[in-house]
Enzyme design. Sequence first.
Site, PDB file in Angstrom:
ATOM      1  N   ASP A 198       0.827  -1.226   0.000  1.00  0.00           N
ATOM      2  CA  ASP A 198       0.000   0.000   0.000  1.00  0.00           C
ATOM      3  C   ASP A 198       0.856   1.269   0.000  1.00  0.00           C
ATOM      4  O   ASP A 198       0.448   2.293   0.529  1.00  0.00           O
ATOM      5  CB  ASP A 198      -0.961   0.028   1.206  1.00  0.00           C
ATOM      6  CG  ASP A 198      -1.671  -1.303   1.419  1.00  0.00           C
ATOM      7  OD1 ASP A 198      -2.276  -1.778   0.443  1.00  0.00           O
ATOM      8  OD2 ASP A 198      -1.605  -1.859   2.524  1.00  0.00           O
ATOM      9  N   HIS A 241      -3.808  -2.362  -6.764  1.00  0.00           N
ATOM     10  CA  HIS A 241      -3.176  -1.131  -7.225  1.00  0.00           C
ATOM     11  C   HIS A 241      -4.240  -0.199  -7.786  1.00  0.00           C
ATOM     12  O   HIS A 241      -5.035  -0.597  -8.619  1.00  0.00           O
ATOM     13  CB  HIS A 241      -2.130  -1.425  -8.310  1.00  0.00           C
ATOM     14  CG  HIS A 241      -0.952  -2.182  -7.793  1.00  0.00           C
ATOM     15  ND1 HIS A 241       0.079  -2.594  -8.599  1.00  0.00           N
ATOM     16  CD2 HIS A 241      -0.630  -2.593  -6.547  1.00  0.00           C
ATOM     17  CE1 HIS A 241       0.979  -3.239  -7.861  1.00  0.00           C
ATOM     18  NE2 HIS A 241       0.557  -3.251  -6.619  1.00  0.00           N
TER      19      HIS A 241
END
EC number: 6.3.4.4
Length: 452
Positions: free
Chosen positions: A38, A66
Amino acid sequence: MSGTRASNDRSSHPGGHKRPRYDVGNKVTVVLGAQWGDEGKGKVVDLLATDSDIICRCQGGNNAGHTVVVEGKEYDFHLFPSGIINPKAISFIGNGVVIHLPGLFEEADKNEKKGLKDWEKRLIISDRAHIVCDFHQAVDGLQEVQRQAQEGKNIGTTKKGIGPTYSSKASRTGLRICDLLSDFDEFSARFKNLAHQHQSMFSNLEVDIDGQLKKLKMYAEKIRPMVRDGVYFMYEALHGSPKKILVEGANAALLDIDFGTYPFVTSSNCTVGGVCTGLGIPPQNIGDVYGVVKTYSTRVGIGAFPTEQINEIGNLLQTRGHEWGVTTGRKRRCGWLDLVILRYAHMINGFTALALTKLDILDVLDEIKVGVAYRLNGKRIPYFPANQEILQKVEVEYEAMPGWKCDTTGARKWEDLPTRAQNYIRFVENHIGVPVKWVGVGKSRESMIELF
């Protein structure tokens, strides 16, 4: 024996010709997460993908998440390389990736609704990639329940079947794309054996064998035109005409099966070695390796987290940073930037430059802390502990810096950043010994400031 044997003469060849010099070929640029995932890898990949010819995924599966924003539209990718947005580039899913075919097409449908076009003409899938079966996903959930019952804790799996699929791969009972596309009777027999094997371990596992095989047969025809021998594809890409090749790492260094905070890790190598094994390319073809790091730390699920802030600071970072998992929707734990972890990730990956993301989240803080060392029983330790119990016990030594207390979201070049923000960035660079190439101050492509 005196003299030198002719066969040892490096410059000659039988017949007196010079040996051909080995041409390394094109190099791949690699983008890797330097924390627990992340970090904003998708954004860095998106920047580089705009002028790349080939964008590759080398490991993981649809457990990765993503997010890429293009022209105000937010695309979410899990299995696809996020470079699939680039209509001029080929996207390649390598042999190290585990593929859930229903998940692949579901992801395609969702992104097609947002404007993704003709993806099937630009996607190539390695024939050696392993298949995530629906029962692998069911087993993932059952294992988590079992862990909870036995140990009172779970790994925090995404329940996407990633671990069970890599387990099948390692125990040599896995099913690959090439198996699905050859003799279907043979594939069906192996599928049944694998399903029964899992059912013998989990008595409450229900598998609709005929239903799943029917679905897989349908997907086989859909993907057939996209499947290639991945080794030959990559070799041609590296040794043909000059090409820009980008590799998009999934997950991150601290989730690596070997180097991460084991056992709270994923089941693949998300460090630079996974690029070679997951694509079938030699180490000399690795070019720049960019490490992506957030200006603070986050972690999903349980496991040691030395710089975690279970207080107003942690809450502020969570709220301002919108720290919810793309794949799981789970709230992320938040804390200060940990340079011990970043240095450790650099030792393994050899970063040539860093991307520092989400600087703007720190805009409102009076004081910003950075973890610079760990102490164990009062003594500084010069390493990152492998053992989780020891990692839980370390005390973090912090360096405190004054906050800049102003909005950085409008900054587009280095000079636009306040001096204190510049000092923070330089501090990170000097401590790790790796230059910062990008600084992120917002969600869009334009908000990545390129420093060199």
